[in-house]
Write a protein that holds these residues in place. Sequence first.
Motif, PDB file in Angstrom:
ATOM      1  N   UNK A 227       1.584  -2.942 -16.742  1.00  0.00           N
ATOM      2  CA  UNK A 227       2.290  -2.389 -17.103  1.00  0.00           C
ATOM      3  C   UNK A 227       1.076  -0.923 -17.443  1.00  0.00           C
ATOM      4  N   UNK A 228       0.414  -1.160 -16.073  1.00  0.00           N
ATOM      5  CA  UNK A 228      -0.654   0.698 -16.067  1.00  0.00           C
ATOM      6  C   UNK A 228      -0.396   0.973 -14.647  1.00  0.00           C
ATOM      7  N   UNK A 229       0.502   1.945 -14.413  1.00  0.00           N
ATOM      8  CA  UNK A 229       0.515   2.763 -13.560  1.00  0.00           C
ATOM      9  C   UNK A 229       0.548   3.686 -12.800  1.00  0.00           C
ATOM     10  N   UNK A 230       0.926   5.162 -12.116  1.00  0.00           N
ATOM     11  CA  UNK A 230       0.694   5.789 -11.648  1.00  0.00           C
ATOM     12  C   UNK A 230       0.124   7.105 -12.973  1.00  0.00           C
ATOM     13  N   UNK A 231       0.721   7.238 -13.477  1.00  0.00           N
ATOM     14  CA  UNK A 231       0.598   7.873 -14.837  1.00  0.00           C
ATOM     15  C   UNK A 231      -0.907   7.536 -14.936  1.00  0.00           C
ATOM     16  N   UNK A 255       1.950   5.763  -3.693  1.00  0.00           N
ATOM     17  CA  UNK A 255       0.681   6.896  -2.915  1.00  0.00           C
ATOM     18  C   UNK A 255       0.066   7.929  -4.185  1.00  0.00           C
ATOM     19  N   UNK A 256       1.296   8.336  -5.076  1.00  0.00           N
ATOM     20  CA  UNK A 256       0.992   9.228  -5.610  1.00  0.00           C
ATOM     21  C   UNK A 256      -0.232   8.686  -6.706  1.00  0.00           C
ATOM     22  N   UNK A 257      -0.525   8.522  -7.200  1.00  0.00           N
ATOM     23  CA  UNK A 257      -1.546   7.619  -7.692  1.00  0.00           C
ATOM     24  C   UNK A 257      -2.680   7.680  -6.921  1.00  0.00           C
ATOM     25  N   UNK A 258      -2.890   7.243  -5.339  1.00  0.00           N
ATOM     26  CA  UNK A 258      -4.604   7.302  -5.087  1.00  0.00           C
ATOM     27  C   UNK A 258      -4.427   8.805  -4.429  1.00  0.00           C
ATOM     28  N   UNK A 260      -4.063  11.559  -5.941  1.00  0.00           N
ATOM     29  CA  UNK A 260      -4.366  12.439  -7.504  1.00  0.00           C
ATOM     30  C   UNK A 260      -5.874  11.882  -7.608  1.00  0.00           C
ATOM     31  N   UNK A 261      -6.438  10.090  -7.529  1.00  0.00           N
ATOM     32  CA  UNK A 261      -7.816   9.777  -7.773  1.00  0.00           C
ATOM     33  C   UNK A 261      -8.474  11.038  -6.707  1.00  0.00           C
ATOM     34  N   UNK A 262      -7.823  10.332  -5.096  1.00  0.00           N
ATOM     35  CA  UNK A 262      -8.901  11.086  -4.243  1.00  0.00           C
ATOM     36  C   UNK A 262      -9.151  12.406  -4.547  1.00  0.00           C
ATOM     37  N   UNK A 263      -8.011  13.356  -4.751  1.00  0.00           N
ATOM     38  CA  UNK A 263      -8.326  14.861  -4.654  1.00  0.00           C
ATOM     39  C   UNK A 263      -8.817  14.945  -6.228  1.00  0.00           C
ATOM     40  N   UNK A 264      -8.949  14.150  -7.528  1.00  0.00           N
ATOM     41  CA  UNK A 264      -9.459  14.524  -8.368  1.00  0.00           C
ATOM     42  C   UNK A 264     -11.613  13.951  -8.770  1.00  0.00           C
ATOM     43  N   UNK A 279       0.229   3.848   1.490  1.00  0.00           N
ATOM     44  CA  UNK A 279       0.458   3.615   3.121  1.00  0.00           C
ATOM     45  C   UNK A 279      -0.484   4.544   3.546  1.00  0.00           C
ATOM     46  N   UNK A 280      -0.094   5.014   4.629  1.00  0.00           N
ATOM     47  CA  UNK A 280      -1.198   6.223   5.487  1.00  0.00           C
ATOM     48  C   UNK A 280      -1.829   7.540   4.740  1.00  0.00           C
ATOM     49  N   UNK A 281      -0.788   7.666   3.897  1.00  0.00           N
ATOM     50  CA  UNK A 281      -0.623   8.951   2.899  1.00  0.00           C
ATOM     51  C   UNK A 281      -1.713   9.165   1.946  1.00  0.00           C
ATOM     52  N   UNK A 282      -2.059   8.030   1.743  1.00  0.00           N
ATOM     53  CA  UNK A 282      -3.265   8.175   0.679  1.00  0.00           C
ATOM     54  C   UNK A 282      -4.307   8.390   0.700  1.00  0.00           C
ATOM     55  N   UNK A 283      -4.567   6.813   2.498  1.00  0.00           N
ATOM     56  CA  UNK A 283      -6.114   7.002   2.882  1.00  0.00           C
ATOM     57  C   UNK A 283      -6.430   8.267   3.451  1.00  0.00           C
TER      58      UNK A 283
END
Length: 608
Positions: A227-231, A255-258, A260-264, A279-283
């Motif tokens: 129940x833990x997601x990108x939010x 991808x959106x969650x990773x 966000x963490x990378x940028x924040x 995928x590649x976008x997150x890394x």
Amino acid sequence: MKGADLINTFLPDELLMEIFQRLEAKLDLDACALVCSKWRRNERASRRTIKIAASGAADRLLEHAVGRFTGLVNVFIDERLPSAYHNPVVSSRARRNSLSSPAELHNVTGNNSAEENEPERFCLSDAGLGSLAQGCKGLEKLSLIWCSAITSLGLINIAENCRTLKSLDLQGCYVGDQGLIAIGQSCKLLRDLNLRFCEGLTDTGLVGLAQHRGNSLVSLGIAACAWITDTSLQAVASHCHCLETLSLDSEFVKNEGIISVARGCGSLKTLKLQCMHISDEALEAVGSSCSSLEMLALYNFERFTDRSLSSIAKGCKKLRCLTLNDCHLLTDRSLEFVARGCTKLTHLEINGCQNIETSGLEYIGRLCPGLFELSLFYCPRIRNSAFMEVGRGCSLLQVLQLVDCLSINDDAISHIAQGCRNIRKLHIRRCYEIGSKGLISVGENCKLLTDLSIQFCERVGDEALIAIAEGCSLRRLNVSGCHQITGNGLSAVARCCPDLVYLDISVLKHIEDMVLAELSDECPKLKDIVLSHCLQITDVGLAHLVKGCSQLETCQMVYCPLVTASGVATIVSSCSKIKKVLIEEWKVSERTKRRVGSVLSFLCVDLL
């Protein structure tokens, strides 16, 4: 002066407690507590750490421990530990239906039905956690491992009373959101949080904690929380700017969650990911934003390519440790990017990446001179020339692990031995082309080697083991499944390696009782021995072994047809420090079971 208590007269309590806190061995502390009532009182007050089982009469045990040791700051409670109290009721660890709502399954107050609570009444409960909260208000570190009966109510109690809490491990606990939010609101010093297998949590709980404690959180682990997601990760990114370690295993994060963490969380130093949908976008976001990254572990990735490692190599120049596990689309280009961009690399593990071949590792050997540890598992395409480059360029290498590397032979090991003379740990398993020649070179060149494992390397014989024994002072040796090794090789080990503490000689066909007699004479520090599938070992050999190896703690001897109940009794009665004996149950007498049942582990084979 006879009858005068000079020590207690001149030694103040504060200094006595300081001495007790510097004693690490529990046996030493227990001995001190027996000197006199003053020493017992001070010893109890000086205890800072306890570790107990969560099953059995856990609440009562914890209540007694808290009342006795008033200065506790570190408490570890683990249902996997053996209970001090035997009880026929087995604690419930049944998982709830992952498709049901957490609110439906587990309410905040934990008022479950009497029928549901009946099998759990012997687990650690909220009542026991309440005793801990009331008695240890200076608690700093709390681990609740697989404590399945704990609810939000218990966590709220901890939050309200233990305001100095810095580390909380809830692995396998079915706690709810309100308990986690309460921890966030009250524990202002919280730095480390582990939520692995906390199936009752949702985004609500983690978002609430991040909003309140984001400024202090440094380490966060999440796994199998459906129940833990990108939010949640977006909330972590918004509030946890000091986060340095993130371990994430999830089928629901994208991808959106990773990103966000990378940028924040630009201060990230350690990142471990097992997320099948990224995928590649997150890394690429990690590579562009996390310049402080030092450790990266990627597990079971099937959607990212060399493009990801190119971004990591360009942006993460401080990277020291890299683990690539079952990343099927990666090729030698990835290792080339890493070697060129991350020249400070010290630890590299490649596991099951079938498209990585020889040239990638050659680049590592040429461009990463500080490599300290290299582990290659299931890498059938890597050949000898890669190890020639590692031998030439990585003279600081101390740990080498090779499993199922089917294209290398003695030449690869010789290259390592001649170039990496600081090797201290060498583990080789099922590398069938490696024989005695390479191991002889290790014995001649690697004088610092203390830990050797050559499991199922069927070409290795006595001459290799003799060379190793004469050249290296081994402390740990595993030669299981090396069928050419006989008593001659092991006799050399016994004579030349008096500091040996671990020995595995299982599945050796030619080992007889004389080997155990020589170990008894020459290796008094031996603590752990594995004899399983040794067809010629008898009770006589075990009797010889225990005469000199009085420090023995574990012994495994399943499928030894000539070992009987008498031999088992000899081991458990002669070794005062024995903790575990693995044996077939039918070989153990009822008398032995009654006397030392707690140290016996039985081989379980169900015949249906």
